[in-house]
Structure formats: C-alpha cells, structure tokens
Design an enzyme around this catalytic site. Structure first.
Site, PDB file in Angstrom:
ATOM      1  CB  SER A  22      -0.920   0.017   1.220  1.00  0.00           C
ATOM      2  OG  SER A  22      -0.159   0.023   2.407  1.00  0.00           O
ATOM      3  N   GLY A  23       0.349   2.320  -0.629  1.00  0.00           N
ATOM      4  CA  GLY A  23       1.063   3.589  -0.663  1.00  0.00           C
ATOM      5  C   GLY A  23       2.442   3.451  -1.261  1.00  0.00           C
ATOM      6  CB  THR A  75      -2.663  -9.208   1.769  1.00  0.00           C
ATOM      7  OG1 THR A  75      -2.027  -7.942   1.564  1.00  0.00           O
ATOM      8  CG2 THR A  75      -3.814  -9.025   2.746  1.00  0.00           C
ATOM      9  N   GLY A  98      -3.409  -0.169   5.650  1.00  0.00           N
ATOM     10  CA  GLY A  98      -3.283   0.099   4.224  1.00  0.00           C
ATOM     11  C   GLY A  98      -4.052   1.351   3.863  1.00  0.00           C
ATOM     12  CG  ASP A 126      -9.166   5.771   1.530  1.00  0.00           C
ATOM     13  OD1 ASP A 126      -8.995   5.590   2.750  1.00  0.00           O
ATOM     14  OD2 ASP A 126      -9.171   6.902   1.003  1.00  0.00           O
ATOM     15  CG  PHE A 164     -11.480   0.393   5.142  1.00  0.00           C
ATOM     16  CD1 PHE A 164     -11.354  -0.078   6.437  1.00  0.00           C
ATOM     17  CD2 PHE A 164     -12.699   0.944   4.756  1.00  0.00           C
ATOM     18  CE1 PHE A 164     -12.410   0.001   7.332  1.00  0.00           C
ATOM     19  CE2 PHE A 164     -13.757   1.025   5.645  1.00  0.00           C
ATOM     20  CZ  PHE A 164     -13.610   0.560   6.932  1.00  0.00           C
ATOM     21  CG  ASN A 165     -13.944  -0.892  -1.431  1.00  0.00           C
ATOM     22  OD1 ASN A 165     -13.876  -1.845  -2.204  1.00  0.00           O
ATOM     23  ND2 ASN A 165     -15.002  -0.117  -1.342  1.00  0.00           N
ATOM     24  CB  SER A 221      -2.103   6.697  -2.581  1.00  0.00           C
ATOM     25  OG  SER A 221      -1.329   5.582  -2.970  1.00  0.00           O
TER      26      SER A 221
END
Length: 608
Positions: A179-180, A207, A235, A237, A240-241, A331
């Site tokens: 992430s990011g 993950t 992480g 958005d 999370f989704n 991000s």
C-alpha cells in the site's frame, strides 16, 4: 480506618499499603500518596475514579521541569499534572530500578540525581497542543520505596481500566505490504508494541496478492469472526474497501436500490422496475475473473429458506459489538482523515486501543446488465467514502499504468486526464430529499467567494461527538419518498465532466476540506455532485477551489450539488468506468443507495 481517619488499603495478600483516603470532595479520592515521578521529582499523587492527578511537593516546585523523552515517546510536559482513566491504556509494575529527579535541576549538569526504588508505569495518550486531532503515547513512571504501595496502586488502576468495557481484547489485523509507498509492514511494526502493552491480542495476516483480504473475509465463518472484537486494515482506502466488501457482501441483507429507468417504451415502464423483491438474500460470494473487483452473486429464496438462513446467521449489520479499524498506509487515506482528523498511524492505533467508536454511512453500489431482459443478477459493491465517474474514473484508470510511481501517479494521471478534458453523455436520476438545499445563486456566491465576501457560514462540518450524526431521531426524520412515484425523482441528462457521490467529506492532503465540506459521517445522506461540461479554464477554477482550505468548489453554475439517499446512472456510451473507494468498477447502468450508520469504526471523529 485508623484513629486519625486514614484509610489503610490492603492488597490481596492482606499486607498493608501506606496510602490515605481524603474525604470531603464531591468525588473523593480513592488513593493518595507521595511518589517520585521519574524526571520530575517528589509529587503528591491522587487517584479518583475518573483519573490520576499529581502536584509537585512545595520544596521541589520550580519552573525548570522540562519535557523529556524515552525512545521518542514524550514522558512529561511541565504542563502535565493529570491523566484521565479513559486516556490510560495500560499500567504495569516494573520492580526495582532508578527514578531520576528533574533532568535540568542544575543547568550545568545533563542528568539530575537518581535513586533506586520500586516503580510502576502508566501508559496513556497525550493530545498535541497545536493539533488536537494528533495523539501520541505518553509514559509516566512513579517510584516508591515500598513495593506493596506500588502494587496496590497498580491493582486499583487496573480495576478501573477493567470497567472500560468498550475496548477491544482481540483483533484480526490485515496488512497490505504494497500500500502507498510500500510501507504497510513498517507502519504496522511501528504501532504493534502499543497493542502488546495494552494486552490486545492480534492475529496479523500479511496479504500476498490483490483480493487476498477479500477472499479471507468472505470465507471466514461467523463462529471464527465472532472470536474477534473487530478487524483492522493496515493500508489505504482501497484495501479497507476490500475488507469491507468481504464482510458485507456475505452478511448484509437488503433489497436492491431502484434500477435505472429504461428509455425503451417496449420494455417495462420506469415505475414498474424501481423496486425489487425484499426477500433477495445473499447466499454466495465469488471473486470475479475480470479486473474490476470481487462482486456478489445473489439469488432469490423462498420464505422458509430465508428464515432458516437468518436463524443460522450469527453476524449481521449494523452490529453494536463488531467494529472496523483502519491504520493509514495508503496514497490518500481519505477515510482516516475524515474519521480521526489526521493521517497518522499512531493516532489511529491509539483510538483503536481505547475503543473509540463512530458510526459510518455505507453506500451500496449496484451494477446492472445493459438489457432489462437479462436474467443475470446485478453485481454489488459497498463503499465507505466515494464513488465517481468521468474525471474520477479516468484518473484511477490512467493511474493503474503507473503504479511503480507510488502516490505520485495520481498527480501525473490527473494532469493527463485534465489536459484531455473529456466529457461524457449520461442520465442521472436521484430521489429528492426534504432537507436538500438547491444550488441556487451559484454565480452570485462564486463572485462573492472570489472577492472574499462569503465565508460559507452555513457549513456545519462533522466533528467529534457530532450532534447531527449522534441524533438517533434524525434517522426517523429522513423520509424516503415512494420510489414508485415519478414525482419523487429528479432526472438530469447531458454531458458531464464528472459525477461524484460522496458518503463523507473525502478530505485528503490534496483537498483539505474535501469534495463536500459539510458531509457527515453518519447522517444517512449521499452528496451527489454533477460537473457539467464547461471550458477547461472554468474546470481548473473548480479544481483550484477544491485544493484550497476554505475553498468553494461547489459554487459554480456548471456544478450541481444534491443531497439524496438514492440515485441511478445510465451512460449513453459503451465506456463507463467508476472509481469506487479507489477501485475500478465498469458499469453502464448503475444505482446506489446509502445505509445510515451501517458499520462502526474504531475512531472518535475529527477534533475541532
């Protein structure tokens, strides 16, 4: 109690502790005693049911008490003289060791006098003086020559902490290493120690691929899920989704939102297809083979099957116990910005540990087949922040080509899409809301805003302990008009640069006030923002206002802003890409509805 009125506390083993009870106040102290506070000196410590407080003994009171740190954690500010029990997450006895006086008792020496004694530490939360939404861990170490005295205080403080029943004891944690900027694992490692200090058990899963978390949450049994007080995503958005959909797609049961109206007169008319059978129930979840996301298959059940399935279900939403958590490492991290006020992993971790709670609206987005005659069930996705089409869909699609750039890919992709300046023909229909304020006089307000004459005082931003979000009766006041009545619908057809549906304000570093500054976390409304075709310079003006603190991006003639609970969308072309919480969804026909307070989040809301 002895003859002098002093209360002698005893520990579990029956030994006496040298503490005093002092009466007379409305809320009398439970314990009082003199201790040596590390790096401060001798203090008179008082414990009440709501917290700890201390005062320097008069002989040592001076203005030279300074801030000190231990491994980067602030230990004491000269202004700190108390801490609430609600801000304490751990207390522990640490046995015999050194306790220091003030670090700068004498300016000529770096270290003050140190004495050996028994000690206990109190771990809590300190709020930044300059930015109240920013939280940091703080540690206080108290020393005493009597071991039993220290143990008595530890036991009593722990007894008060045990009354904080809303705090999690066991959490399921998913970490997205990519992430990011690829900091997911480092982000978790930076906050993991405080979960251990707070005695919160965590099962951590890193993950291995896209969709891993979704598959895990969709397949986990209710029995196993109920072993945890919540699930935490480390992480962005989009991650999370993924977790949100893994849980809700298999557990949340609700009728579909109305489908988009059909313009073909040979097919059913609009009023006949707006409502769908409320007995439609989720029975299976699958991961699609295309690149858009894991979506849901549904099927109709007869009444006996639906009742049987509901009896077997052990997890449903809204859920008072089970909460979601998000530690930012993405991000944009708009969800964290809107629910905590800052994009700070430590703040989010501390709010999770202290068991903070805020309810969050969730939008259900449904993609329909192009033909009304199709027998296929629609695909479903849930979003916690935003669904956008046009400019927003183009940016997320373009940015996928440049993932190697990290978060900067959005700036690059956004610039390319802006210069392309494409508009799309579509039809949008939305349900009228009683409380909606139409965008009248946008031109006049825009001129005032340009000259600084309007500060948009009507904005009521969402904050911690928000009256609008916490008003339970307000949910009953949101009257959903009958969708079968065409008069309750407003249709808009034309060419659009973008269409956005914001669940929350969507604050981020690029848009400090968000797309819709007055959006709330749990008021039961979507904010539908329609950007009509306009010259590139005007659209740049809109984006400039969006990027400015206190800007007015909605005050333009080519911008329509509507509060609604449900809307439908039909694209006139074949290409139709939506950005749903940072993930791609292709849909020519789409509808969406909001569920008020569907999930609970480990957060307190942004401070003022």
């Amino acid at each position: 109690m002895d003859r002098n009125g002093d209360l002698i506390m005893t520990d579990d083993d029956g030994s006496q502790a040298n503490v005093q009870y002092v009466g007379g106040d409305e809320q009398p102290p439970i314990l009082t005693c003199t201790f040596f506070l590390d790096h401060v000196g001798e203090v008179f410590l008082t414990l009440k049911p709501d917290g700890l407080s201390w005062k320097l003994m008069e002989s040592l009171c001076n203005d030279q008490v300074d801030r000190s740190t231990c491994l980067g954690i602030p230990i004491l500010s000269k202004h700190d003289t108390s801490i609430k029990i609600s801000d304490v997450y751990a207390v522990e006895f640490i046995d015999w060791g050194l306790v220091h006086d003030t670090l700068l008792t004498n300016p000529g020496f770096l270290l003050g006098h140190a004495s050996e004694m028994y000690r206990f530490t109190v771990h809590g939360v300190a709020r930044s003086k300059s930015q109240s939404s920013l939280w940091a861990p703080v540690v206080y170490t108290f020393g005493h020559v009597d071991k039993q005295t220290c143990q008595t205080w530890v036991n009593k403080i722990n007894s008060f902490l045990s009354l904080e029943t809303d705090r999690p004891k066991s959490l399921l944690v998913y970490v997205n290493p990519g992430s990011g900027k690829g900091n997911g694992c480092r982000t978790w490692e930076s906050v993991a120690p405080i979960f251990s200090q707070a005695k919160v058990k965590t099962k951590v899963i890193v993950t291995e691929r896209a969709g891993h978390a979704f598959e895990a949450m969709a397949s986990i049994t209710n029995l196993e899920l109920n072993m945890y007080d919540g699930v935490v995503a480390v992480g962005g958005d989009g991650f999370f989704n993924e977790i949100l959909n893994g849980i809700l797609l298999t557990r949340h049961r609700a009728p579909y939102p109305p489908s988009p109206p059909n313009d073909d007169p040979t097919v059913q008319n609009e009023s006949d297809v707006l409502l769908h059978d409320p007995t439609v129930t989720i029975v299976d979840s699958t991961v699609s083979n295309d690149d858009e996301s894991p979506l849901l298959k549904r099927s109709k059940l007869n009444e006996s099957q639906a009742i049987s399935l509901n009896l077997d279900s052990e997890m449903s939403f809204p859920n008072e116990r089970f909460r979601f958590g998000l530690i930012p490492s993405g991000s944009t991290d708009a969800i964290v910005m809107c629910t905590t006020g800052v994009r700070d992993p430590m703040t989010s971790a501390l709010q999770i540990i202290l068991g903070k709670r805020v309810c969050l609206d969730i939008v259900q987005v449904v993609r329909w087949d192009k033909s009304h005659a199709s027998k296929n069930e629609p695909h479903v996705r849930y979003a916690a922040s935003f669904a956008g089409y046009g400019f927003y869909g183009d940016v997320i699609t373009e940015s996928e080509k440049y993932r190697w750039m990290g978060p900067k890919r959005y700036d690059y992709a956004g610039t390319k899409v802006f210069l392309r300046h494409r508009s799309y023909e579509a039809k949008v229909a939305y349900m009228k809301a009683e409380s909606e304020k139409t965008n009248v006089g946008a031109n006049a307000r825009r001129i005032k805003a340009f000259w600084g004459l309007s500060k948009e005082s009507e904005r009521v931003a969402c904050r911690a302990k928000c009256d609008i979000c916490n008003d339970a009766s307000a949910g009953q006041q949101i009257e959903k008009p009958d969708p079968k009545q065409e008069s309750n619908w407003v249709s808009v057809k034309g060419r659009f640069l973008s269409i956005g549906a914001a669940v929350i304000s969507c604050r981020n570093e690029k848009a400090p006030d968000g797309l819709v500054a007055e959006a709330h976390l749990s008021d039961g409304f979507l904010h539908l923002v329609l950007i009509k075709e306009c010259p590139r310079a005007f659209y740049l003006w809109h984006l400039t206002q969006l990027a400015r603190k206190g800007g007015t991006p909605l005050n333009f003639d080519f911008v329509e802003h509507h509060k609604t609970t449900t809307f439908t969308f039909t694209s006139s072309g074949e290409e139709s890409v939506w950005n749903v919480d940072g993930e791609i969804l292709q849909a020519q026909k789409l509808s969406a509805q909001v569920f008020r307070g569907l999930i609970s989040l480990f957060a307190s809301g942004p401070e003022t």
